[in-house]
Design a protein around this motif. Structure first.
Motif, PDB file in Angstrom:
ATOM      1  N   HIS B 309       0.691  -1.280   0.048  1.00 62.52           N
ATOM      2  CA  HIS B 309      -0.118   0.124   0.017  1.00 62.52           C
ATOM      3  C   HIS B 309       0.800   1.443   0.048  1.00 62.52           C
ATOM      4  O   HIS B 309       0.286   2.474  -0.006  1.00 62.52           O
ATOM      5  CB  HIS B 309      -1.039   0.077   1.253  1.00 62.52           C
ATOM      6  CG  HIS B 309      -1.775  -1.090   1.444  1.00 62.52           C
ATOM      7  ND1 HIS B 309      -2.903  -1.340   0.313  1.00 62.52           N
ATOM      8  CD2 HIS B 309      -1.950  -2.016   2.188  1.00 62.52           C
ATOM      9  CE1 HIS B 309      -3.545  -2.555   0.754  1.00 62.52           C
ATOM     10  NE2 HIS B 309      -2.986  -2.970   1.681  1.00 62.52           N
ATOM     11  N   GLY B 312      -0.313   3.590  -2.421  1.00 64.05           N
ATOM     12  CA  GLY B 312      -1.700   3.304  -2.879  1.00 64.05           C
ATOM     13  C   GLY B 312      -2.668   4.381  -1.743  1.00 64.05           C
ATOM     14  O   GLY B 312      -2.050   5.369  -1.639  1.00 64.05           O
ATOM     15  N   LYS B 313      -3.744   3.614  -1.673  1.00 69.00           N
ATOM     16  CA  LYS B 313      -4.665   4.606  -0.906  1.00 69.00           C
ATOM     17  C   LYS B 313      -4.516   4.545   0.523  1.00 69.00           C
ATOM     18  O   LYS B 313      -4.352   3.538   1.153  1.00 69.00           O
ATOM     19  CB  LYS B 313      -6.184   4.459  -1.144  1.00 69.00           C
ATOM     20  CG  LYS B 313      -6.799   4.401  -2.683  1.00 69.00           C
ATOM     21  CD  LYS B 313      -7.073   5.842  -2.928  1.00 69.00           C
ATOM     22  CE  LYS B 313      -7.186   6.221  -4.192  1.00 69.00           C
ATOM     23  NZ  LYS B 313      -8.668   6.369  -4.684  1.00 69.00           N
ATOM     24  N   ASP B 316      -6.563   2.355   2.839  1.00 69.02           N
ATOM     25  CA  ASP B 316      -6.309   1.197   2.639  1.00 69.02           C
ATOM     26  C   ASP B 316      -5.113   0.668   3.642  1.00 69.02           C
ATOM     27  O   ASP B 316      -4.922  -0.559   4.319  1.00 69.02           O
ATOM     28  CB  ASP B 316      -5.900   0.775   1.320  1.00 69.02           C
ATOM     29  CG  ASP B 316      -7.053   0.657   0.343  1.00 69.02           C
ATOM     30  OD1 ASP B 316      -8.307   0.718   0.768  1.00 69.02           O
ATOM     31  OD2 ASP B 316      -6.785   0.866  -0.988  1.00 69.02           O
ATOM     32  N   ASP B 504      -4.996   9.465  -2.108  1.00 69.12           N
ATOM     33  CA  ASP B 504      -4.072   8.625  -3.082  1.00 69.12           C
ATOM     34  C   ASP B 504      -2.735   9.325  -2.992  1.00 69.12           C
ATOM     35  O   ASP B 504      -2.293  10.208  -3.224  1.00 69.12           O
ATOM     36  CB  ASP B 504      -4.568   8.892  -4.433  1.00 69.12           C
ATOM     37  CG  ASP B 504      -3.904   7.941  -5.529  1.00 69.12           C
ATOM     38  OD1 ASP B 504      -4.390   7.315  -6.489  1.00 69.12           O
ATOM     39  OD2 ASP B 504      -2.524   7.858  -5.363  1.00 69.12           O
TER      40      ASP B 504
END
Lengths: 417, 682
Positions: B309, B312-313, B316, B504
């Motif tokens: 991650h 990533g987001k 998450d 993001d």
């Protein structure tokens, strides 16, 4: 060679070889992991102590032990029971080397002391005891560093505040310079190529002396001053004095190096050392066992230090602390869990030793903190406050222990004035 | 985007004349690169208006980036120092060939970069690929193994006595975990931190403690061992075995392999930004290896929670950490329960039993023969606020993020029941409804009442999207990548991106990188390298070939940042003050000398070939070359001048006359330049 010719002021003073008269020093030992104060300084006069600790309690001292003087002469005789100190408290038998110091009034004990915060987290509790602000997480510096700020010194030695170990502890974080020393013998530039030592050290020193990088220039200057100073003190030649024999443990060796630094007269004022292994949830042991082994090391190390430093102990106070005590009741694994109040040792020439200080809260069920631990009657900040005021000469404790009422009338009274 | 092979192979370094390559050849490379690209967009070029507006195009290599104050070389060095762990020999040329924007784009899409070489190096460390269950089974605690046998025997007997109802299961889990947690605590912490530096001592103190840097099986001989033991405080990082002992099955090997792998990746991975981000997020969501069972959980934590991650987001990432055994254990949430849960369970149990036995008029089933009061106390679990507090203070909102103590309690209530199944066997995340507080909560003024596990998830959603979180995370990223006190305007723009992109991380990074502030003169060399950054960037600068990075791991600890051994949940500081102190500086210098002088076990450094064989005949030329290679040709005039003076030292000159082969020790020169103030910054 650039930089070496200009001798810093503190070094000139040190080289003038007039050991600063009456300069007081403080050594702080942190027992990380929460030492079991109730088995270190045993309240053998409490019957509930024995009820709560069926498998790990330290037996009561043998009758006539103290009165006959046999304890003083040969403490090992009492190896299977507490060593009577004052008729109610006894030392764990593994601390026998400390008994003579207690009776020579060089060692005082404060019981039921510690941090008032009720956390049972090692992380938080150590943090609070080092920041000196229990319950307040946002404090960035440590009380020992703030204490140094309270007695500022011009041209302070780079060794004014030293932590034995690879990292500076929280207690010494702050604006006053402090250094972490893993090992005195390795505090030098190691050139790696034969005959290049001077070139390499000189090169580094010159680069850091002349850099425009302010932060690195300051630290670089301090570093090379310190290297130079230590070289003159020649730690490799050191031998403990007065027949002192330090244990080969990390604690023993750290204390030997602390002794070495103190005797080098290079402007050391506060020293920090820590030791671990106290978190005995399982098979803590009683007279023998895990805690006993740790205490043997502690007792021998402290006694060796006292012996080695000899007359210098007049200017030294040595204080111990641990983040919290352990449960009064033993747990299901013949160990103890995280508790509350604990005991502190204070050793040195300025100490009114031979006494166990603090109001004893009792160990009956209703007297326990949250029904399980020794209750707290002495805030560790009043013990430290008294040491800082009377020994180090801190005039105002407010900045050192903010938001704590450190009225001298509330001091335990364990330091001579 | 896949990197054409000849780029990856250090081609440009071996053939420096490549700088004069005709444009057509460059175009071919670029078109190849584009053809091979896996449909990845070239974001910055299109995404940031400020990039488009720039009329000035100082250097084709910088095309598309808002760079006005730095030269092309400076900008590339800056990028390699910030988005990577510093340049290897030839890296600057390589990035120039590719164009900086493209290199950055590749780094932002790490999966597009081939990284087989580093994977091959990591093959030697089997624990990296093991599940937590396997690690626990194969690397048992020495004492634990005995205890486990005992416990199993005891549990069996108990089970025979006990009725197999749900309440019993819950309380036994609680007991198991509780005792396993309390095992650890501060003493372990203490041991671990001191261990990183002097492995021998902790072994002597307590063989049960983690001593990741020590392999007793590999002791060369007893005499050396004795000598080292006496050197209890020293911990000479060179005094360690060449490789991790094959036969070691002690748990500390797990953390040792993690540390070794971390260094190996940082030095050799082509996916440099990925490594930097892993380090950033691990530190942000710090877990301390010295806390009990966490030594077993960290492998999976880094591999399965942080790494996937890292770009990533953000939500998450928070969710994955919240459910990770490592975090649940470290911040005690696995112990946290609705204080009424025990009572509730007892009542349910009673009702069930009544239902089963009552109507047949059988006698009440006999209770276990323990003091009922004591028993209740023991199994009783209450609310633990540790995670709730740190989730807001450190992971999301920040300490100034606008939450109250009441919010802490409410968040903690929301996460009750987020616990672990069999923490000493496989440690899976489990939501235990019986421990959950079913009542509604109010967090930051919002009602949380989704029910069950969704309560916690709702809280994560709320926190991850909170403006304070956007600000806090953006500030931390900018502090890591730009400067200790990053420009507020930049942080605000990053926070806007964070909000508009649903957190993001890659998008926030793009906003940062495609900002003029990132490339400003003030930001250039503004950051003090952390000990980890210093060690890794030195090995990269020297092109060191590392067999075992264990000595490097030890040096990182010695300079002040023992890997995986940061005890408080805050992680290590990202500000200069934390790293600039006397003892640490001396260790930095000694590290540089040892590494450059090829005196480090398990690492081969060849300063002669790096600085040119001919250079040893002429110290000044060697020095110039070292300044060029290690400092991008940029050292303060005073630095160069003083170094030259040192080299005029009669000792050095004498050596030159005596022996034509050993005229100047180039390792010493390289060590001096790596120890220079300029190399301490990135």
């Amino acid at each position: 060679m650039v930089g070496l010719s200009a001798m810093p002021a503190f070094l000139q003073r040190a080289v003038a070889a007039t050991p600063m008269p009456n300069k007081k020093q403080l050594v702080v030992l942190f027992q990380r992991g929460a030492a079991d104060g109730l088995n270190i300084v045993v309240p053998f006069g409490e019957s509930n102590y024995y009820r709560m600790r069926p498998s790990i309690a330290i037996p009561q001292p043998k009758r006539g032990g103290r009165g006959s003087g046999s304890v003083l002469a040969n403490p090992e005789l009492n190896g299977d029971a507490a060593i009577d100190l004052a008729g109610f408290f006894g030392l764990h038998p593994s601390l026998a080397p400390l008994v003579p110091l207690f009776h020579k009034n060089q060692l005082a004990i404060v019981h039921a002391a510690g941090s008032p915060d009720l956390t049972r987290s090692h992380f938080d509790a150590q943090d609070f005891m080092e920041s000196g602000t229990p319950g307040l997480k946002s404090t960035e510096d440590g009380w020992l560093n703030r204490a140094l700020e309270a007695v500022p010194e011009e041209n302070a030695s780079p060794f004014r505040a030293v932590a034995m170990g690879p990292n500076l502890p929280r207690m010494l974080h702050g604006s006053s310079p402090a250094i972490a020393l893993p090992d005195l013998r390795q505090f030098k530039v190691m050139a790696q190529a034969p005959g290049m030592g001077q070139v390499v050290e000189g090169g580094f020193e010159a680069m850091y002396a002349q850099t425009v990088d302010k932060a690195l220039q300051g630290t670089g200057t301090e570093t090379f001053e310190a290297i130079d100073l230590l070289r003159k003190a020649d730690p490799a030649k050191y031998r403990p004095e007065n027949g002192a024999q330090y244990p080969t443990s990390r604690l023993g060796q750290s204390l030997q190096q602390i002794g070495q630094l103190l005797k080098a007269d290079i402007g050391v004022e506060v020293l920090f050392v820590d030791c671990g292994g106290w978190d005995n949830h399982v098979n803590e042991g009683g007279v023998q066992g895990q805690l006993s082994n740790l205490l043997r090391d502690l007792g021998q190390s402290l006694a060796a230090f006292h012996q080695d430093l000899g007359d210098r102990m007049e200017n030294i106070v040595f204080v111990t602390m641990s983040e919290f005590g352990r449960t009064a009741k033993e747990n299901g694994n013949r160990g103890t869990d995280h508790g509350h109040a604990n005991c502190m040792f204070v050793m040195g020439g300025d100490v009114r030793g031979g006494q166990v200080y603090g109001k004893w809260p009792g160990l009956n069920d209703h007297q326990l903190n949250e029904g399980r631990d020794l209750a707290l009657t002495t805030d560790f900040r009043s013990v430290l406050g008294e040491i800082l005021t009377k020994h180090i000469g801190v005039a105002d404790l407010k900045p050192v222990f903010p938001s704590f009422d450190n009225n001298p009338r509330k001091f335990p009274g364990l330091i001579r004035t | 985007m896949r990197l054409p092979n000849f780029h990856a192979s250090g081609f440009t370094f071996r053939f420096p004349s490549i700088a004069a390559t005709p444009k057509s050849f460059l175009a071919l490379i670029l078109s190849l690169a584009c053809t091979l690209s896996l449909g990845v967009d070239l974001p910055g070029v299109a995404a940031t208006p400020s990039a488009k507006d720039k009329k000035q195009k100082p250097d084709p290599a910088l095309k598309g980036l808002p760079i006005t104050e730095l030269s092309a070389d400076e900008a590339i060095l800056h990028a390699l120092n910030r988005l990577a762990y510093g340049p290897r020999p030839g890296d600057i040329e390589r990035v120039r060939q590719l164009s900086l924007a493209k290199w950055i784009d590749q780094q932002l899409n790490p999966n597009s970069i081939e990284d087989k070489a580093v994977e091959a190096r990591l093959q030697d460390y089997p624990t990296l690929r093991m599940s937590t269950a396997k690690l626990i089974a194969e690397y048992p605690q020495p004492k634990q193994a005995e205890k486990q046998a005992l416990r199993q025997a005891r549990a069996q007997t108990q089970q025979e006595q006990r009725r197999s109802d749900a309440g019993a299961a819950a309380s036994s889990a609680a007991q198991e975990t509780q005792s396993s947690q309390t095992q650890s605590g501060g003493s372990d912490a203490q041991a671990a931190t001191s261990t990183a530096d002097s492995p021998q001592q902790s072994e002597a103190d307590n063989p049960d403690k983690p001593a990741p840097m020590k392999e007793p099986a590999m002791e060369p001989d007893a005499a050396a061992k004795g000598a080292r033991r006496r050197d209890a405080l020293g911990g000479d990082p060179n005094n360690i075995p060449r490789a991790l002992g094959e036969d070691s099955k002690r748990p500390r090997r797990i953390v040792a392999e993690l540390a070794v792998a971390k260094i190996t990746r940082a030095i050799y991975s082509e996916r440099q930004l990925q490594q930097v981000m892993d380090d950033f997020w691990f530190n942000h969501f710090n877990v301390f290896a010295g806390k009990g069972e966490d030594r077993y959980y960290l492998t999976s934590y880094e591999r399965d929670v942080i790494q996937p991650h890292a770009l990533g987001k953000f939500k998450d990432l928070v969710t994955a950490t919240a459910k990770s055994p490592a975090m649940l254990f470290y911040l005690d949430n696995f112990l946290s329960a609705d204080p009424r849960a025990a009572q509730r369970q007892a009542m349910e149990r009673a009702m069930r039993q009544q239902a089963r036995y009552g109507r047949f008029g059988r006698p009440w089933p006999p209770r276990p023969r323990v003091n009922p009061q004591q028993g209740a106390k023991k199994n009783e679990r209450g609310l633990n606020e540790n995670y709730g507090r740190e989730l807001m203070e450190l992971h999301t909102l920040g300490v100034e993020g606008g939450y109250t103590q009441k919010d802490v309690t409410e968040v903690a209530r929301s996460f009750t029941g987020w616990t672990l199944e069999k923490p000493r066997q496989y440690a899976d995340f489990k939501f235990d409804d019986r421990l959950h507080d079913p009542d509604p909560k109010i967090v930051l003024g919002k009602k949380i009442h989704a029910g069950g596990m969704k309560d916690g998830e709702q809280v994560i959603d709320l926190l991850a999207h909170h403006p304070s979180t956007a600000k806090f995370i953006s500030t931390k990223l900018a502090r890591r990548f730009v400067s200790d006190n990053p420009p507020p305007a930049l942080v605000n723009r990053m926070a806007e991106t964070f909000q508009s992109s649903d957190g993001d991380i890659r998008a926030v990074m793009k906003t940062m990188i495609w900002s003029p502030e990132f490339w400003s003169r003030e930001a250039y060399r503004a950051k003090i390298k952390t000990p980890f950054e210093l060690v890794v960037s030195s090995a990269r600068a020297l092109g060191t070939d590392v067999d075992t990075s264990l000595p490097l791991v030890q040096w990182v600890g010695r300079i002040g940042e023992p890997l995986y051994q940061c005890q408080p949940p805050t992680g290590y500081s990202d500000k200069a003050e934390a790293w600039v102190n006397t003892g640490a500086l001396l260790n930095r210098l000694n590290f540089s000398l040892a590494l450059a002088g090829n005196k480090m076990r398990g690492a081969r450094t060849d300063a002669t070939s790096l600085l040119g064989v001919n250079a040893s005949a002429e110290p000044k030329a060697a020095l110039d070359r070292a300044v060029q290679v290690f400092l991008g040709g940029q050292a303060a005039p005073a630095t160069v001048e003083t170094l030259q003076k040192q080299l005029d030292n009669p000792q050095v000159l004498q050596a030159k006359l005596d022996d034509a082969r050993k005229q100047v020790d180039l390792g010493v020169i390289a060590g001096l330049v790596l120890g220079a103030p300029e190399f301490q910054r990135r």
